[in-house]
Design an enzyme around this catalytic site. Structure first.
Site, PDB file in Angstrom:
ATOM      1  N   GLY A  13      79.607  38.159  46.296  1.00 52.03           N
ATOM      2  CA  GLY A  13      80.499  37.454  47.203  1.00 52.03           C
ATOM      3  C   GLY A  13      81.956  37.732  46.876  1.00 52.03           C
ATOM      4  O   GLY A  13      82.776  37.994  47.765  1.00 52.03           O
TER       5      GLY A  13
ATOM      6  N   GLU B  38      70.108  34.972  40.092  1.00 56.12           N
ATOM      7  CA  GLU B  38      70.333  35.091  41.533  1.00 56.12           C
ATOM      8  C   GLU B  38      71.645  34.432  41.935  1.00 56.12           C
ATOM      9  O   GLU B  38      72.389  34.965  42.764  1.00 56.12           O
ATOM     10  CB  GLU B  38      69.168  34.474  42.302  1.00 56.12           C
ATOM     11  CG  GLU B  38      69.203  34.780  43.786  1.00 56.12           C
ATOM     12  CD  GLU B  38      67.843  34.675  44.442  1.00 56.12           C
ATOM     13  OE1 GLU B  38      67.714  35.149  45.596  1.00 56.12           O
ATOM     14  OE2 GLU B  38      66.915  34.116  43.844  1.00 56.12           O
TER      15      GLU B  38
ATOM     16  N   GLY C  79      74.432  36.706  40.822  1.00 54.39           N
ATOM     17  CA  GLY C  79      74.539  37.849  41.729  1.00 54.39           C
ATOM     18  C   GLY C  79      75.209  37.474  43.035  1.00 54.39           C
ATOM     19  O   GLY C  79      76.023  38.235  43.578  1.00 54.39           O
ATOM     20  N   THR C  80      74.868  36.294  43.544  1.00 52.76           N
ATOM     21  CA  THR C  80      75.473  35.811  44.782  1.00 52.76           C
ATOM     22  C   THR C  80      76.983  35.670  44.625  1.00 52.76           C
ATOM     23  O   THR C  80      77.765  36.107  45.477  1.00 52.76           O
ATOM     24  CB  THR C  80      74.853  34.458  45.189  1.00 52.76           C
ATOM     25  OG1 THR C  80      73.447  34.621  45.398  1.00 52.76           O
ATOM     26  CG2 THR C  80      75.496  33.921  46.460  1.00 52.76           C
ATOM     27  N   ILE C  81      77.407  35.072  43.523  1.00 59.86           N
ATOM     28  CA  ILE C  81      78.840  34.890  43.277  1.00 59.86           C
ATOM     29  C   ILE C  81      79.533  36.233  43.068  1.00 59.86           C
ATOM     30  O   ILE C  81      80.606  36.494  43.632  1.00 59.86           O
ATOM     31  CB  ILE C  81      79.064  33.971  42.058  1.00 59.86           C
ATOM     32  CG1 ILE C  81      78.563  32.553  42.373  1.00 59.86           C
ATOM     33  CG2 ILE C  81      80.538  33.939  41.662  1.00 59.86           C
ATOM     34  CD1 ILE C  81      78.533  31.628  41.159  1.00 59.86           C
TER      35      ILE C  81
END
Length: 204
Positions: free
Chosen positions: A18, A10, A13-15
């Site tokens: 982003g 997660e 995925g966020t990085i």
């Protein structure tokens, strides 16, 4: 699945999402504040919709400061070092594809935790993987990729089918997760590389 491994996915995925949002905002020549906003929207959009659909409130990123700090750090890093990347469009494509694979798996796992059927889990994974990009594209006045002929949401669906197919084999879930992520990324890469797309629904 091991919670630590899921948290790593997660965060990754966020990085990844982003960065894809930040690079696209930079291509549009937004100011630093605009880049930060687009980074946030792209990174949390899919997860926010997912959590609301399964009734998990407050949504995940509101429950601690780490997600917001990671996204902020991602946006700042993109602003500082993005100019050294000569081909931002290719960089954006890579991180968008990676984020798509990572977030699709996270959505599937969250659906399983909520006790949902495999079909709904695939739909939830597709929503998680795609919706941040939809919001990003709308805010940047682009037609979202999911609504074009590109292989995008269908890559998530194919990955979800593979995921549940592999579950029947008894392979460790961590391996299944990794295989699924790589599979989704490769679908996107090959589709773009060889110009494979869905058929148009209209006549030219």
């Amino acid at each position: 699945m091991n919670k630590f491994y899921l948290d790593i996915i997660e965060t990754g995925g966020t990085i990844a999402f982003g960065l894809s949002g930040a690079f696209m905002a930079m291509e549009k020549r937004l100011d630093p504040f605009g880049v930060i906003i687009i980074t946030f929207v792209t990174a949390i959009g899919g997860g926010t919709v997912r959590d609301m659909l399964i009734g998990k409130t407050p949504v995940t990123w509101l429950q601690d400061n780490s997600t917001a700090l990671i996204i902020l750090g991602t946006a700042i890093a993109a602003l500082l070092f993005g100019k050294y990347l000569k081909q931002l469009s290719k960089t954006m494509f890579f991180f968008d594809s990676l984020g798509l694979g990572l977030f699709t798996v996270v959505g599937i796992e969250k659906g399983q935790e909520a006790g949902l059927s495999s079909l709904i889990c695939i739909a939830l994974g597709t929503t998680t993987g795609c919706f941040g990009g939809v919001l990003r594209d709308v805010l940047l006045n682009n037609i979202p990729l999911i609504f074009r002929k590109e292989i995008y949401a269908s890559a998530c669906i194919a990955g979800g089918i593979l995921y549940f197919g592999l579950l029947q084999t008894g392979i460790l879930v961590e391996y299944i997760t990794t295989i699924t992520i790589v599979f989704i990324v490769l679908i996107r890469v090959f589709a773009v590389r060889y110009k494979i797309s869905l058929p148009a629904s209209y006549n030219k």
